[in-house]
Design a protein around this motif. Structure first.
Motif, PDB file in Angstrom:
ATOM      1  N   TYR A  98       0.831  -1.205   0.000  1.00 45.59           N
ATOM      2  CA  TYR A  98       0.000   0.000   0.000  1.00 45.59           C
ATOM      3  C   TYR A  98       0.861   1.249   0.000  1.00 45.59           C
ATOM      4  O   TYR A  98       0.517   2.248  -0.618  1.00 45.59           O
ATOM      5  CB  TYR A  98      -0.955  -0.012   1.209  1.00 45.59           C
ATOM      6  CG  TYR A  98      -2.239  -0.763   0.934  1.00 45.59           C
ATOM      7  CD1 TYR A  98      -2.301  -1.692  -0.095  1.00 45.59           C
ATOM      8  CD2 TYR A  98      -3.384  -0.532   1.680  1.00 45.59           C
ATOM      9  CE1 TYR A  98      -3.466  -2.380  -0.359  1.00 45.59           C
ATOM     10  CE2 TYR A  98      -4.554  -1.216   1.415  1.00 45.59           C
ATOM     11  CZ  TYR A  98      -4.591  -2.134   0.397  1.00 45.59           C
ATOM     12  OH  TYR A  98      -5.757  -2.810   0.130  1.00 45.59           O
ATOM     13  N   ARG A 101       1.907   1.632  -3.492  1.00 44.06           N
ATOM     14  CA  ARG A 101       0.816   2.031  -4.382  1.00 44.06           C
ATOM     15  C   ARG A 101       0.459   3.494  -4.242  1.00 44.06           C
ATOM     16  O   ARG A 101      -0.055   4.113  -5.171  1.00 44.06           O
ATOM     17  CB  ARG A 101      -0.428   1.187  -4.092  1.00 44.06           C
ATOM     18  CG  ARG A 101      -0.354  -0.184  -4.706  1.00 44.06           C
ATOM     19  CD  ARG A 101      -1.628  -0.919  -4.433  1.00 44.06           C
ATOM     20  NE  ARG A 101      -1.551  -2.296  -4.849  1.00 44.06           N
ATOM     21  CZ  ARG A 101      -2.401  -3.236  -4.445  1.00 44.06           C
ATOM     22  NH1 ARG A 101      -3.363  -2.917  -3.608  1.00 44.06           N
ATOM     23  NH2 ARG A 101      -2.285  -4.460  -4.859  1.00 44.06           N
ATOM     24  N   LYS A 102       0.702   4.067  -3.038  1.00 38.07           N
ATOM     25  CA  LYS A 102       0.434   5.496  -2.874  1.00 38.07           C
ATOM     26  C   LYS A 102       1.319   6.303  -3.809  1.00 38.07           C
ATOM     27  O   LYS A 102       1.025   7.460  -4.105  1.00 38.07           O
ATOM     28  CB  LYS A 102       0.705   5.913  -1.424  1.00 38.07           C
ATOM     29  CG  LYS A 102      -0.438   5.590  -0.496  1.00 38.07           C
ATOM     30  CD  LYS A 102      -0.140   6.088   0.890  1.00 38.07           C
ATOM     31  CE  LYS A 102      -0.827   5.214   1.912  1.00 38.07           C
ATOM     32  NZ  LYS A 102      -0.405   5.497   3.266  1.00 38.07           N
ATOM     33  N   MET A 104       2.054   5.285  -6.840  1.00 41.66           N
ATOM     34  CA  MET A 104       1.719   4.903  -8.221  1.00 41.66           C
ATOM     35  C   MET A 104       0.298   5.355  -8.503  1.00 41.66           C
ATOM     36  O   MET A 104      -0.562   5.256  -7.654  1.00 41.66           O
ATOM     37  CB  MET A 104       1.649   3.372  -8.340  1.00 41.66           C
ATOM     38  CG  MET A 104       2.920   2.659  -8.412  1.00 41.66           C
ATOM     39  SD  MET A 104       2.432   0.960  -8.802  1.00 41.66           S
ATOM     40  CE  MET A 104       3.693   0.097  -7.962  1.00 41.66           C
TER      41      MET A 104
END
Lengths: 287, 251
Positions: A98, A101-102, A104
């Motif tokens: 996560y 992903r922050k 991306m």
């Protein structure tokens, strides 16, 4: 452009600073898929350089979307490694994933906007979820992101009231809401009218420059994609069949690449799906 | 053999999904507005069907009960009959069946469509856990609303029975209420109904949300999942009703 020397190494921990995504020996097959369809990737090596627009071209069904899901950690490869900014994606725990992903953003084919919220709330969603910023600051940030994609005037609309092109621009504003280092574009040009197409091409190129992003564009729209890409990979049947700058790709001597670029109906990819001859099949029916 | 394997696998996925969504309940306390929103769409939107059904079920009970009781001259016990049937059985069970059909199917379709339109994957790519953000508030809302809806159903059923018994059939007003008051026990009757409705609320919400989350992300898959929700939730309610009744009244 400086290309790193490709040395066969096992699980490189440190990498040259300019490669953001490094994929080595990627093998993947969907679980439960019919065996005859075969794996989606059979040993794919890719390098995405920081700050560049990288395009992945290939016919439908070559697993281009799957590749983005693998990079985003939504799927795990059966073999091989995917490194994003030095971190091996499928070895990360949920928290690490996560965190990655922050940094991306991903633009889905459908936009994937939350249908029960306005455009404004959709763009504000990641900011509100991941920060405790006061509402006035959230508003400023959202308005700036919407301004960047030219849709500040549409902030009060619901996703259902947007055209496909506008929905994708809102999704793009949402993808850059957290100022990511990389944006993954899943078929950004599919089903767009010429004007929306022009807007998206301009946005992808400009955002990449102004926000110092790395962009990964997955597409089968050859001309549009070649016009903005710095480096192109051509994928087919689970393997890289061609790579290089758009100029190199256009000059490629491979018959397959030429057929794909020109959209010829027959060639190395045959018009007819291989099967028994028509004559034989007609006779069989009569018998 | 493959079917058995698939069913066991689904059961396992469902259980993991339950733990996952329960893990998200804690983070809802500072953001209770998410639950309030869902309480409105899950609970308040089911209110009309529950109110109307409750009234009619009570009225039918009043009519049918009167026909039998009057033969024994016991029509004054009609209040007890109506109240006990509603509080112990019909209230929790019928309200849960209606809830599965009205709110459960809507939840499944909503989650299934969010999955089909990549909204859930989109959230995941924004580093937001879709189970915690989308599913947990809906689960809590379903779990809280069914006991409340059951209460409303039961109260309106009693009034429906009263309306048929006293003004229409001429049962004595005082006897109707006083016998009910004397013979309906708080712990044995009322609480057993509450326990049932709590269990049903848990199970129906779980099944509905899991079916939506596990749906094949196509229009056909979502429609199949919605049907499965209604079928599985209804069967689960009726089966569990037998088990709970046997546990609470059998001994």
């Amino acid at each position: 452009m400086v290309h790193a020397q490709r040395k066969p190494r096992k699980r490189p921990r440190r990498k040259p600073a300019d490669v953001l995504v490094r994929i080595r020996g990627l093998e993947f097959a969907h679980q439960g898929r019919e065996v005859e369809q075969g794996p989606i990737f059979r040993g794919v090596d890719l390098d995405f350089y920081r700050g560049k627009v990288v395009a992945i071209l290939g016919p439908s069904g070559t697993g281009k979307t799957t590749l983005l899901k693998l990079i985003g950690g939504q799927l795990s490869p059966q073999a091989g490694t995917i490194e994003v900014d030095g971190e091996v994606v499928d070895e990360l725990d949920r928290k690490g994933l996560y965190r990655l992903r922050k940094r991306m953003g991903m633009l889905f084919q459908s936009g994937a906007l939350l249908t029960d919220m306005t455009v404004f709330d959709n763009v504000a969603f990641p900011i509100r979820e991941h920060s405790d910023l006061p509402e006035s600051m959230v508003r400023d940030l959202v308005l700036m992101k919407l301004e960047a994609v030219g849709l500040r005037g549409a902030q009060e609309l619901m996703p259902a009231e947007l055209s496909g092109g506008m929905a994708r621009r809102v999704a793009l504003a949402r993808a850059i809401a957290l100022d990511p280092m990389m944006i993954l574009y899943d078929e950004p040009f599919t089903g767009q009218d010429p004007i929306s197409m022009g807007v998206l091409i301009k946005l992808i190129r400009e955002l990449n420059q102004t926000l110092r992003l790395t962009s990964v564009v997955v597409s089968h729209d050859v001309e549009e994609t070649l016009s903005i890409a710095d480096y192109v990979y051509l994928l087919s049947e689970g393997q890289v069949v061609g790579q290089g700058t758009p100029q190199q790709i256009r000059k490629s001597s491979s018959a397959w690449v030429q057929q794909f670029l020109r959209g010829e109906p027959d060639g190395p990819v045959p018009f007819h799906i291989p099967t028994i001859s028509l004559q034989q099949e007609l006779l069989e029916e009569g018998a | 053999m493959n079917r058995v394997f698939n069913s066991v696998q689904r059961l396992g996925r469902g259980t993991l999904f339950l733990f996952h969504l329960l893990g998200g309940i804690g983070s809802l306390i500072p953001r209770f507005s998410l639950v309030i929103q869902q309480l409105y769409s899950v609970g308040v939107h089911s209110l009309l069907i529950v109110v109307v059904a409750g009234l009619f079920v009570g009225m039918v009970l009043g009519l049918q009960g009167y026909n039998t009781l009057v033969d024994f001259g016991a029509e004054e016990s009609l209040g007890v009959l109506v109240a006990l049937s509603l509080v112990r059985e019909l209230g929790p069970v019928v309200a849960a069946l209606l809830f599965a059909g009205r709110a459960g199917s809507a939840l499944t379709a909503e989650i299934g469509l969010m999955k089909a339109t990549e909204q859930l994957s989109g959230m995941e790519m924004m580093a937001v856990d879709p189970v915690h953000r989308i599913v947990s508030p809906r689960f809590l809302a379903g779990f809280l609303s069914l006991p409340l809806l059951t209460g409303i159903f039961t109260v309106l059923g009693v009034y429906g029975g009263y309306f048929v018994a006293v003004p229409l059939l001429g049962v004595d007003d005082g006897a109707f209420w006083s016998q009910m008051q004397a013979r309906v026990d708080f712990y044995d009757d009322l609480m057993s109904g509450v326990i049932k409705s709590v269990v049903f609320g848990f199970v129906v919400s779980w099944i509905a949300l899991f079916e939506g989350y596990d749906a094949t992300p196509t229009s056909e898959g979502v429609s199949r999942a919605t049907t499965r929700t209604v079928v599985h939730a209804s069967l689960a309610v009726l089966g569990l009703d037998f088990v709970l009744t046997a546990l609470m009244f059998g001994a």
